[in-house]
Design a protein around this motif. Structure first.
Motif: not given
Ligand code: ZN
Length: 272
Positions: A1-9
């Motif tokens: 699952m996308p987490e903070l760093p992926e969603v932030e990117t």
């Protein structure tokens, strides 16, 4: 699952690309993707302009003119910014047709992700109030973190990934943070000593920042706004590396289950 760093990117790239675009039309082939229902969704967004984009935990928060819209990628969702003439993306279930020949596609292999228009700011506020403090912001101080840890008898791993307690950390970055701080994932939170809590606090911030710097981890389905993989997989220390030697001590990394989740530990560095 996308987490903070992926969603932030993805959020940072959306900021540079999507703002100002007008929604000409909406297409979908999986009704559950568009909430509360496709008709309401379409009516709320068509003709509106993307005004801003923010992130809270693993959620994207858009405003189309004054209409709030939240997006959750869940397990395998992707947001893709494309030319309308670009080849189709696999698993696309919703498309915003935009002006200037562009489109924003929502692709999702598992189909758990969703896009939802909200009635007003009040509904948005209620939704966002369910999350714990946001790492990498001023509200996430060591003191705040200590309070969360010391008051809980949960094992530390399930605590770290509980979005109500701390926002944005999931399976990947929890395992990496605990390895960094040399804490076993099954340690009871309230039994962790103060200096270890401080170390874990630093590790969480470091690990998340590294993840953002590498534009996310693509061990599962994650791709960025342009369909590219993140590079953080190369910098993981324990996650999905069971069978490999620990980069710190050489002991073979093990996979265990904690709170039903696959969890990766160095049995020598992280003792119970
Ligand atoms: Zn080790």
């Amino acid at each position: 699952m996308p987490e903070l760093p992926e969603v932030e990117t993805i959020k940072r790239d959306l900021e540079k690309n999507i703002i100002g675009h007008k929604v000409i039309d909406v297409w979908y082939d999986w009704a559950k993707t568009l909430k509360p229902d496709p008709e309401t969704f379409e009516k709320a967004v068509v003709g509106k302009k993307f005004k801003d984009i923010n992130r809270r935990a693993k959620l994207f928060i858009f405003h189309l003119d004054s209409v709030p819209m939240v997006v959750h990628l869940k397990m395998t969702g992707r947001l893709l910014y494309r030319d309308q003439s670009d080849p189709k993306d696999q698993f696309t279930h919703a498309i915003f047709k935009l002006d200037k020949g562009k489109e924003l596609r929502f692709a999702d292999l598992r189909k758990f992700g969703w896009l939802k228009v909200l009635k007003d700011e009040k509904e948005l506020e209620n939704l966002l109030s369910e999350f714990g403090p946001e790492p990498l912001t001023e509200e996430f101080t060591l003191k705040v973190f200590e309070n969360i840890i010391k008051k809980s008898q949960l094992k530390i791993k399930p605590l770290l990934i509980d979005q109500k307690r701390i926002a944005g950390v999931g399976n990947i970055y929890a395992d990496e943070s605990l390895w960094c701080a040399k804490i076993h994932p099954e340690t009871k939170a309230d039994k962790i000593l103060s200096d270890q809590v401080a170390k874990l606090y630093k590790c969480i911030e470091e690990v998340l920042k590294e993840g953002i710097k590498d534009r996310g981890t693509s061990v599962d389905q994650y791709l960025d706004l342009f369909g590219r993989k993140g590079s953080h997989e190369q910098n993981l220390k324990v996650f999905r590396l069971n069978g490999d030697p620990c980069p710190r001590c050489g002991t073979i990394i093990k996979k265990i289950r904690v709170g039903g989740r696959g969890t990766h530990v160095c049995p020598a560095c992280q003792r119970l």
